[in-house]
Write a protein that holds these residues in place. Structure first.
Motif, PDB file in Angstrom:
ATOM      1  N   ALA A  44       1.221  -0.843   0.401  1.00 35.73           N
ATOM      2  CA  ALA A  44      -0.249   0.167   0.011  1.00 35.73           C
ATOM      3  C   ALA A  44       0.882   1.494   0.118  1.00 35.73           C
ATOM      4  O   ALA A  44       1.923   1.147   0.588  1.00 35.73           O
ATOM      5  CB  ALA A  44      -0.687   0.043   1.301  1.00 35.73           C
ATOM      6  N   GLU A  46       0.312   5.321   1.465  1.00 33.24           N
ATOM      7  CA  GLU A  46      -0.334   6.206   1.882  1.00 33.24           C
ATOM      8  C   GLU A  46       0.297   8.023   2.003  1.00 33.24           C
ATOM      9  O   GLU A  46       1.419   8.008   2.036  1.00 33.24           O
ATOM     10  CB  GLU A  46      -0.299   6.238   3.261  1.00 33.24           C
ATOM     11  CG  GLU A  46      -1.124   7.406   4.077  1.00 33.24           C
ATOM     12  CD  GLU A  46      -2.983   6.740   3.813  1.00 33.24           C
ATOM     13  OE1 GLU A  46      -3.028   5.997   2.437  1.00 33.24           O
ATOM     14  OE2 GLU A  46      -3.218   8.214   4.152  1.00 33.24           O
ATOM     15  N   ARG A  70      -3.223   4.356   8.743  1.00 31.88           N
ATOM     16  CA  ARG A  70      -3.506   4.256   7.574  1.00 31.88           C
ATOM     17  C   ARG A  70      -2.943   3.122   6.040  1.00 31.88           C
ATOM     18  O   ARG A  70      -3.614   2.408   5.871  1.00 31.88           O
ATOM     19  CB  ARG A  70      -4.234   5.574   6.881  1.00 31.88           C
ATOM     20  CG  ARG A  70      -5.043   6.349   7.754  1.00 31.88           C
ATOM     21  CD  ARG A  70      -5.313   7.339   6.915  1.00 31.88           C
ATOM     22  NE  ARG A  70      -4.029   8.234   5.952  1.00 31.88           N
ATOM     23  CZ  ARG A  70      -4.229   9.227   7.166  1.00 31.88           C
ATOM     24  NH1 ARG A  70      -4.712   9.474   8.041  1.00 31.88           N
ATOM     25  NH2 ARG A  70      -2.871  10.298   6.683  1.00 31.88           N
ATOM     26  N   VAL A  71      -1.429   2.509   6.298  1.00 30.27           N
ATOM     27  CA  VAL A  71      -1.034   2.199   5.143  1.00 30.27           C
ATOM     28  C   VAL A  71      -0.828   0.590   6.072  1.00 30.27           C
ATOM     29  O   VAL A  71      -2.094   0.170   4.697  1.00 30.27           O
ATOM     30  CB  VAL A  71       0.451   2.803   4.787  1.00 30.27           C
ATOM     31  CG1 VAL A  71       1.416   2.163   5.992  1.00 30.27           C
ATOM     32  CG2 VAL A  71       1.429   2.551   3.653  1.00 30.27           C
ATOM     33  N   ASP A  73      -3.765  -0.367   7.406  1.00 31.48           N
ATOM     34  CA  ASP A  73      -5.381  -0.703   7.443  1.00 31.48           C
ATOM     35  C   ASP A  73      -5.743  -0.930   6.067  1.00 31.48           C
ATOM     36  O   ASP A  73      -6.235  -1.751   5.763  1.00 31.48           O
ATOM     37  CB  ASP A  73      -6.638   0.635   7.523  1.00 31.48           C
ATOM     38  CG  ASP A  73      -6.938   0.479   8.502  1.00 31.48           C
ATOM     39  OD1 ASP A  73      -6.762  -0.881   9.689  1.00 31.48           O
ATOM     40  OD2 ASP A  73      -7.383   1.313   9.286  1.00 31.48           O
ATOM     41  N   LYS A  74      -5.200   0.412   4.745  1.00 31.98           N
ATOM     42  CA  LYS A  74      -4.916   0.001   3.447  1.00 31.98           C
ATOM     43  C   LYS A  74      -4.299  -1.776   3.060  1.00 31.98           C
ATOM     44  O   LYS A  74      -4.770  -2.145   2.125  1.00 31.98           O
ATOM     45  CB  LYS A  74      -4.396   1.209   2.961  1.00 31.98           C
ATOM     46  CG  LYS A  74      -4.824   1.894   2.195  1.00 31.98           C
ATOM     47  CD  LYS A  74      -4.123   2.925   1.548  1.00 31.98           C
ATOM     48  CE  LYS A  74      -4.811   4.084   0.921  1.00 31.98           C
ATOM     49  NZ  LYS A  74      -3.600   5.117   0.709  1.00 31.98           N
ATOM     50  N   ALA A  75      -3.325  -2.123   3.926  1.00 34.13           N
ATOM     51  CA  ALA A  75      -2.639  -3.084   3.053  1.00 34.13           C
ATOM     52  C   ALA A  75      -3.366  -4.268   3.447  1.00 34.13           C
ATOM     53  O   ALA A  75      -3.320  -5.147   2.597  1.00 34.13           O
ATOM     54  CB  ALA A  75      -1.332  -3.006   3.400  1.00 34.13           C
ATOM     55  N   GLY A  76      -4.148  -4.121   4.777  1.00 31.61           N
ATOM     56  CA  GLY A  76      -4.445  -4.950   5.337  1.00 31.61           C
ATOM     57  C   GLY A  76      -4.226  -6.093   5.588  1.00 31.61           C
ATOM     58  O   GLY A  76      -4.025  -7.605   5.988  1.00 31.61           O
TER      59      GLY A  76
END
Ligand SMILES: Nc1ncnc2c1ncn2[C@@H]1O[C@H](COP(=O)(O)OP(=O)(O)OP(=O)(O)O)[C@@H](O)[C@H]1O
Ligand SMILES: [Mg+2]
Length: 357
Positions: A44, A46, A70-71, A73-76
């Motif tokens: 990801a 961010e 956030r990064v 989260d985005k990458a999961g």
């Protein structure tokens, strides 16, 4: 080569590579492929607002902390072990030549040796070294790659990652992480014998140059120029805000005022030429090839503009398909490939997981 180095390393895996730059945080996580090689597990990007990170140093811990969350989260990803890269003034990388000695003796002596080469107080540094091999120039001597980073910088990151619930297990020099990834990408991209190859990363604020001779780092330098300078040049020409100019640059590159692009290309070429001049003052192997990474390397026309001014063969460092994409993770292959050269440092950091004993 940079292979076994890190300024600070713990054991075990898995691990995510976090490249925390002036313009964005890039995350990459790899797993071993079934037929050898690596598969992308998570990735990801961010964005970061200008000024949050300056030369690797954290200027706004809250902003950066939120972007780190956030990064992830985005990458999961659920992996909490992290490797980061550092660069800028707090970091020094040098090849030094020492009398041949055992790794153990060197371990005992490296702080003393480093003290002669580094303008900082040795007690304030994290330090690492890697024996490159026999010296070409001095009989009975060996070349050693020395890397130091100010402890204060590592502590800042430890705090930041702590507060995000992460575990900092490895701190690497950005240029060495990039080099590791460049090596994985392959032999095809090595220069011929007696020739040098330059790895040039152009980010938001910094341009890193790492010149390799026979695969060994021989020259490393940071320059203060990057994609932000083009954004600012567009601002100057158009009167736009930074955000507007950045958006124009990314979404409508054909509309970039020619004068802004021209000035920026001129500046980037001049900085690279300066690095090549410094290198050439002490080394005889000509740089025959330049491999580019970093977000600003993605700017359309940059490669052509530099090739014209530098008279060197230039290519983007593309990590895919050397790194395979899985079918089941929802990656958009076109987008991942487009961002590939920008992910090089994060991927190089993620490679560290495979090396821990
Ligand atoms: N497709 C693109 N075309 C042109 N410029 C781009 C593109 N993608 C990213 N950039 C530019 O690249 C820069 C960010 O690159 P990157 O994310 O590698 O920087 P960084 O690692 O955060 O910064 P640094 O390495 O200087 O600390 C920004 O200036 C951005 O505008
Ligand atoms: Mg960068």
């Amino acid at each position: 080569m940079g292979g076994s180095m890190s300024l600070f390393a713990g054991k075990g895996k898995p691990l995510v590579g976090l490249d925390i730059g002036a313009a964005s945080i890039k995350l990459a996580e790899l797993r071993d492929g079934s037929g050898g090689g690596y598969v992308l597990e998570a990735a990801a990007i961010e964005p970061l607002p200008p000024g949050a990170i300056v030369e690797s140093a954290i200027k706004d811990a809250q902003l950066v902390g939120e972007a780190v969350r956030r990064v992830l989260d985005k990458a999961g990803t659920t992996t909490r072990r992290v490797a980061i890269g550092v660069s800028g003034n707090a970091v020094i990388i040098k090849t030094i030549t020492l009398p041949e000695m055992s790794e153990l003796d060197l371990e005992g002596q490296i702080a003393y040796e480093a003290d002669q080469y580094v303008p900082y107080d040795i007690d304030e540094l994290n330090l690492d070294f890697h024996v490159l091999g026999p010296s070409e120039h001095e009989e009975g001597h060996m070349d050693v790659l020395l890397a130091v980073c100010k402890k204060g910088l590592v502590e800042e990151y430890q705090q930041l990652l702590d507060s995000a619930g992460l575990d900092l297990v490895c701190v690497d020099c950005a240029v060495l992480a990039i080099q590791n990834m460049a090596e994985l990408i392959g032999n095809a991209q090595r220069a011929g014998a007696g020739q040098a190859i330059a790895l040039v990363d152009i980010g938001g604020a910094l341009l890193h140059v790492n010149i390799l001779v026979d695969g060994r780092t021989t020259f490393v330098r940071d320059h203060f120029i990057g994609g932000n300078d083009l954004t600012q040049a567009i601002q100057k020409e158009t009167g736009m805000s930074f955000q507007q100019a950045e958006q124009l640059k990314l979404e409508d590159p054909a509309a970039i005022p020619a004068a802004a692009a021209e000035r920026y290309h001129e500046q980037v070429a001049a900085e690279i030429l300066r690095a090549l001049d410094f290198y050439a003052a002490n080394h005889s192997q000509p740089v025959s090839r330049m491999l580019l990474s970093g977000g600003a390397a993605l700017q359309p026309n940059l490669i052509e503009a530099l090739a014209m001014r530098l008279d060197i063969e230039l290519d983007l460092l593309q990590p895919f398909p050397t790194i395979a994409l899985p079918n089941d993770k929802g990656f958009d292959p076109i987008e991942v490939r487009r961002q590939g050269p920008r992910m090089i440092e994060a991927l190089g950091l993620a490679l560290r997981s495979g090396e821990q004993p």
